[in-house]
Design a protein around this motif. Structure first.
Motif, PDB file in Angstrom:
ATOM      1  N   GLU A   1       9.112 -10.508 -54.956  1.00  0.00           N
ATOM      2  CA  GLU A   1       8.854 -10.473 -56.397  1.00  0.00           C
ATOM      3  C   GLU A   1       8.953 -11.879 -57.001  1.00  0.00           C
ATOM      4  O   GLU A   1       8.119 -12.284 -57.802  1.00  0.00           O
ATOM      5  N   VAL A   2       9.994 -12.611 -56.608  1.00  0.00           N
ATOM      6  CA  VAL A   2      10.171 -13.971 -57.143  1.00  0.00           C
ATOM      7  C   VAL A   2       8.930 -14.796 -56.810  1.00  0.00           C
ATOM      8  O   VAL A   2       8.363 -15.475 -57.679  1.00  0.00           O
ATOM      9  N   LYS A   3       8.445 -14.689 -55.588  1.00  0.00           N
ATOM     10  CA  LYS A   3       7.281 -15.483 -55.159  1.00  0.00           C
ATOM     11  C   LYS A   3       6.029 -15.045 -55.926  1.00  0.00           C
ATOM     12  O   LYS A   3       5.247 -15.886 -56.374  1.00  0.00           O
ATOM     13  N   ARG A   4       5.894 -13.715 -56.110  1.00  0.00           N
ATOM     14  CA  ARG A   4       4.725 -13.210 -56.832  1.00  0.00           C
ATOM     15  C   ARG A   4       4.737 -13.731 -58.279  1.00  0.00           C
ATOM     16  O   ARG A   4       3.713 -14.178 -58.810  1.00  0.00           O
ATOM     17  N   LEU A   5       5.918 -13.709 -58.893  1.00  0.00           N
ATOM     18  CA  LEU A   5       6.023 -14.171 -60.286  1.00  0.00           C
ATOM     19  C   LEU A   5       5.734 -15.672 -60.387  1.00  0.00           C
ATOM     20  O   LEU A   5       5.071 -16.122 -61.322  1.00  0.00           O
ATOM     21  N   LEU A   6       6.214 -16.442 -59.417  1.00  0.00           N
ATOM     22  CA  LEU A   6       5.953 -17.889 -59.431  1.00  0.00           C
ATOM     23  C   LEU A   6       4.456 -18.147 -59.262  1.00  0.00           C
ATOM     24  O   LEU A   6       3.879 -18.984 -59.965  1.00  0.00           O
ATOM     25  N   ASP A   7       3.832 -17.385 -58.342  1.00  0.00           N
ATOM     26  CA  ASP A   7       2.379 -17.519 -58.164  1.00  0.00           C
ATOM     27  C   ASP A   7       1.662 -17.258 -59.480  1.00  0.00           C
ATOM     28  O   ASP A   7       0.753 -17.984 -59.870  1.00  0.00           O
ATOM     29  N   GLY A   8       2.127 -16.219 -60.172  1.00  0.00           N
ATOM     30  CA  GLY A   8       1.513 -15.830 -61.442  1.00  0.00           C
ATOM     31  C   GLY A   8       1.632 -16.933 -62.493  1.00  0.00           C
ATOM     32  O   GLY A   8       0.800 -17.037 -63.386  1.00  0.00           O
ATOM     33  N   LEU A   9       2.688 -17.737 -62.383  1.00  0.00           N
ATOM     34  CA  LEU A   9       2.887 -18.834 -63.342  1.00  0.00           C
ATOM     35  C   LEU A   9       2.204 -20.112 -62.863  1.00  0.00           C
ATOM     36  O   LEU A   9       2.273 -21.143 -63.534  1.00  0.00           O
ATOM     37  N   GLY A  10       1.614 -20.058 -61.677  1.00  0.00           N
ATOM     38  CA  GLY A  10       0.965 -21.248 -61.128  1.00  0.00           C
ATOM     39  C   GLY A  10       1.958 -22.301 -60.675  1.00  0.00           C
ATOM     40  O   GLY A  10       1.645 -23.496 -60.662  1.00  0.00           O
ATOM     41  N   ILE A  11       3.174 -21.877 -60.299  1.00  0.00           N
ATOM     42  CA  ILE A  11       4.190 -22.839 -59.835  1.00  0.00           C
ATOM     43  C   ILE A  11       4.129 -22.903 -58.304  1.00  0.00           C
ATOM     44  O   ILE A  11       4.378 -21.905 -57.615  1.00  0.00           O
ATOM     45  N   ALA A  12       3.778 -24.068 -57.803  1.00  0.00           N
ATOM     46  CA  ALA A  12       3.624 -24.230 -56.350  1.00  0.00           C
ATOM     47  C   ALA A  12       4.993 -24.372 -55.692  1.00  0.00           C
ATOM     48  O   ALA A  12       5.883 -25.020 -56.231  1.00  0.00           O
ATOM     49  N   PHE A  13       5.148 -23.754 -54.525  1.00  0.00           N
ATOM     50  CA  PHE A  13       6.403 -23.888 -53.769  1.00  0.00           C
ATOM     51  C   PHE A  13       6.098 -23.838 -52.287  1.00  0.00           C
ATOM     52  O   PHE A  13       5.014 -23.399 -51.889  1.00  0.00           O
ATOM     53  N   VAL A  14       7.024 -24.347 -51.476  1.00  0.00           N
ATOM     54  CA  VAL A  14       6.907 -24.151 -50.039  1.00  0.00           C
ATOM     55  C   VAL A  14       8.124 -23.366 -49.581  1.00  0.00           C
ATOM     56  O   VAL A  14       9.242 -23.634 -50.031  1.00  0.00           O
ATOM     57  N   GLU A  15       7.872 -22.399 -48.729  1.00  0.00           N
ATOM     58  CA  GLU A  15       9.004 -21.631 -48.214  1.00  0.00           C
ATOM     59  C   GLU A  15       9.662 -22.431 -47.108  1.00  0.00           C
ATOM     60  O   GLU A  15       8.985 -22.956 -46.228  1.00  0.00           O
ATOM     61  N   ASP A  16      10.978 -22.533 -47.175  1.00  0.00           N
ATOM     62  CA  ASP A  16      11.703 -23.306 -46.175  1.00  0.00           C
ATOM     63  C   ASP A  16      12.877 -22.489 -45.652  1.00  0.00           C
ATOM     64  O   ASP A  16      13.927 -22.412 -46.266  1.00  0.00           O
ATOM     65  N   PRO A  17      12.668 -21.859 -44.469  1.00  0.00           N
ATOM     66  CA  PRO A  17      13.733 -20.987 -43.945  1.00  0.00           C
ATOM     67  C   PRO A  17      15.003 -21.758 -43.569  1.00  0.00           C
ATOM     68  O   PRO A  17      16.047 -21.152 -43.345  1.00  0.00           O
ATOM     69  N   LEU A  18      14.908 -23.093 -43.530  1.00  0.00           N
ATOM     70  CA  LEU A  18      16.107 -23.874 -43.187  1.00  0.00           C
ATOM     71  C   LEU A  18      16.924 -24.245 -44.427  1.00  0.00           C
ATOM     72  O   LEU A  18      17.982 -24.853 -44.310  1.00  0.00           O
ATOM     73  N   LEU A  19      16.429 -23.905 -45.601  1.00  0.00           N
ATOM     74  CA  LEU A  19      17.171 -24.200 -46.822  1.00  0.00           C
ATOM     75  C   LEU A  19      18.239 -23.118 -47.009  1.00  0.00           C
ATOM     76  O   LEU A  19      17.938 -21.980 -47.341  1.00  0.00           O
TER      77      LEU A  19
END
Ligand code: AMP
Length: 423
Positions: free
Chosen positions: A241-259
Motif C-alpha cells: 500500500e505504501v508503495k502504491r500510494l507513493l507511485d500515485g504521488l509520483g514519488i520515485a523510490f528504490v527498494e533496498d532489502p538491505l536497509l
C-alpha cells in the motif's frame, strides 16, 4: 570546540566551513516551516536534555549513539543526556500530556540542535541540527506515504536534485528474530572469512553485518537471505500500500532489502534519503515506523507512529553544491546620519519612531564623524540616507538622500515617515 561551530551573521557560506551564515539558516527554517504548514503539521518543542533512561530505552542501549556518543551529566542523583535525537522525547511528550485525547493523528514537527560525541568529519558534527516530523496515532499506510511525501516536499522546496529515496519494510520484531537466526546460519560456515568487528556483530546483532563496507563481506551479503522473505503477509500488504500510494504521488523510490534498523521497536516501513552531493556521509534524512516505541518507554499499549529526521548541515552541503544557498540579510530601509550632539539626539529618538512605523533603521552608536557614518550607510547598502544637522533641526527639516541616484531633497520633519514610505 571539537565538532561544533558558530553561525555567524555573515552572508553566504563561511570561508572555511560548510556552515552558512544566519540569514541562510533563518531562510531554511522558514521554508521548512512553510512546508510543515501546508501539511497541517504543528511544531512541538521539548527540552534539550532528557533523562538518560528515556534516551537509552528510546534508541537502544546497544547502539553506538547510546553506548559511546552521549553527552551526559548528573544533577541531584538523576542522570541526564543532551538529546541525541527527538523521536523518543516527542513520544514521551505525547504520552505525558496524553495528546491522544485530542483525537485524530497528532502531526508534530521540530527544528533544533542535537548532540552526539562522534568523530567530527564533513557533514558530521557533535552539535548538529535536525528538522523532522512525527505522525502519532495511525497505522494506516497513508500515514507512512504522507510522511515520505512531507520529507520530499521539503527538499523540493529548496530545489535540490540528485536524491535517492531507499525504501524497505522491516516487518515485525518476530520476523526480524527469525531473520537474525537465518543470517547466523547463513554466515556460520563463513565465520573464518569475517573481520573481527563483523564476527562481533554476527554474535550481537547480525542485521548490522548487512551494511559492511568490506568488499568480500559485501559479496557474501549479496547472497544472504533477505528480510523480506521473513515478513508476514499483513506487513507485506502494508508495504504494498505504501508503495502504491507513493507511485500515485509520483514519488520515485528504490527498494533496498538491505536497509534495516536493528532495534526492536521499529516496525514495517523504513526509508532513507541520500544525495550524491554529500560524499561519505550521504544520508540527508531517514525515518520509518516505530509502533512499539511507546511501549518501550512506558506506555501500556502500542501507539502506532511514523517519522523522519533530517540534518540541516547536510542540507546546506547539498544546497551549496547546487549553488542554491544564496539567502542574505535584507539591507536596512534607511540609515540615519547626524552631525553634532543635538542632531545625534534627534536621530536617536527618530530612529525609534521610524522603527515603530515598521522601517528597518541603521543608526550610529559610536559618535562617529559624518563621513564615517556615510561610509557605514554605504557598507550596509541602505537605499536611503537621512541626513540631519543643527541647521535642519532649526528648520524642522531633514535631508533625504537616495543612494542609487544621489538625488537629495529636503523633507519637513512631520512628513518624514510618509516621505520614506512613498519612495
Ligand atoms: P539519525 O537520527 O541518525 O537517523 O539521523 C538523521 C539525520 O540527521 C541523518 O540523515 C543526517 O542528515 C543527520 N545527522 C545525524 N547525525 C549527524 C551528525 N553527527 N552531524 C550532522 N548530521 C547528522
Amino acid at each position: 570546540m571539537k565538532g561544533t561551530f558558530d553561525v555567524l551573521p555573515d552572508t553566504g557560506t563561511s570561508r572555511d566551513s560548510d556552515i552558512p551564515g544566519s540569514a541562510q539558516w533563518l531562510d531554511a527554517e522558514a521554508r521548512i516551516r512553510e512546508v510543515m504548514r501546508r501539511f497541517n503539521v504543528r511544531e512541538i518543542r521539548t527540552p534539550i536534555f532528557e533523562p538518560t533512561g528515556l534516551i537509552a530505552r528510546g534508541i537502544g542501549a546497544l547502539t553506538d549513539v547510546v553506548s559511546k556518543e552521549m553527552f551526559a551529566f548528573e544533577r541531584e542523583g538523576v542522570d541526564y543526556v543532551l538529546r541525541p535525537e527527538n523521536t523518543a522525547p516527542v513520544m514521551r511528550a505525547y504520552l505525558q500530556h496524553n495528546l491522544a485525547q485530542i483525537g485524530g493523528v497528532q502531526k508534530l514537527s521540530y527544528i533544533g540542535p542535537f548532540f552526539r560525541a562522534e568523530q567530527p568529519q564533513k557533514g558530521r558534527y557533535r552539535q548538529f541540527h535536525q528538522f523532522g516530523a512525527e505522525y502519532i496515532g495511525s497505522e494506516d499506510p497513508r500515514s507512512d506515504a504522507e510522511m515520505i511525501a512531507l520529507m520530499m516536499a521539503v527538499y523540493e522546496a529548496f530545489g535540490i536534485t540528485g536524491m535517492r529515496l531507499r525504501l524497505n519494510t522491516l516487518g515485525s520484531p518476530d520476523s526480524r528474530a527469525a531473520y537474525r537466526d537465518a543470517l547466523r546460519q547463513y554466515f556460520a560456515p563463513h565465520v573464518g572469512a569475517l573481520t573481527e568487528t563483523s564476527r562481533q556483530r554476527l554474535d550481537k546483532n547480525p542485521l548490522r553485518l548487512l551494511d559492511t563496507k568490506v568488499e568480500h563481506e559485501r559479496a557474501l551479503v549479496a547472497e544472504a537471505p533477505r528480510l523480506t522473505e521473513f515478513v508476514s503477509e499483513d506487513d507485506h500488504a502494508h508495504y504494498g500500500e505504501v508503495k502504491r500510494l507513493l507511485d500515485g504521488l509520483g514519488i520515485a523510490f528504490v527498494e533496498d532489502p538491505l536497509l534495516v534498523r536493528g532495534l526492536d521497536y521499529y516496525t514495517r516501513t523504513t526509508f532513507e534519503l541520500e544525495s550524491d552531493k554529500l560524499g561519505a556521509q550521504s544520508a540527508l534524512a531517514g525515518g520509518g515506523r516505530y509502533d512499539l516505541l511507546a511501549v518501550e518507554i512506558g506506555a501500556k499499549k502500542p501507539v502506532p507512529a511514523v517519522g523522519f529526521a533530517a540534518g540541516f548541515e547536510r542540507l546546506f552541503i547539498a544546497l551549496h553544491a547546487e549553488h542554491l544557498a544564496d539567502a542574505q540579510y535584507a539591507a536596512p530601509d534607511v540609515a540615519l546620519v547626524a552631525l553634532g550632539e543635538r542632531a545625534a539626539d534627534w536621530a536617536f529618538r527618530t530612529a525609534q519612531d521610524l522603527r515603530a512605523a515598521g522601517l528597518a533603521v541603521a543608526t550610529d552608536l559610536k559618535g562617529r564623524s559624518m563621513k564615517a557614518q556615510m561610509r557605514e550607510a554605504n557598507r550596509q547598502n541602505a537605499p536611503l540616507v537621512l541626513i540631519v544637522g543643527d541647521h535642519e533641526l532649526d528648520q524642522n527639516e531633514v535631508v533625504l538622500k537616495q543612494m542609487d541616484t544621489g538625488e537629495q531633497r529636503t523633507v519637513a520633519d512631520a512628513d518624514l515617515i510618509a516621505a520614506i514610505q512613498g519612495i
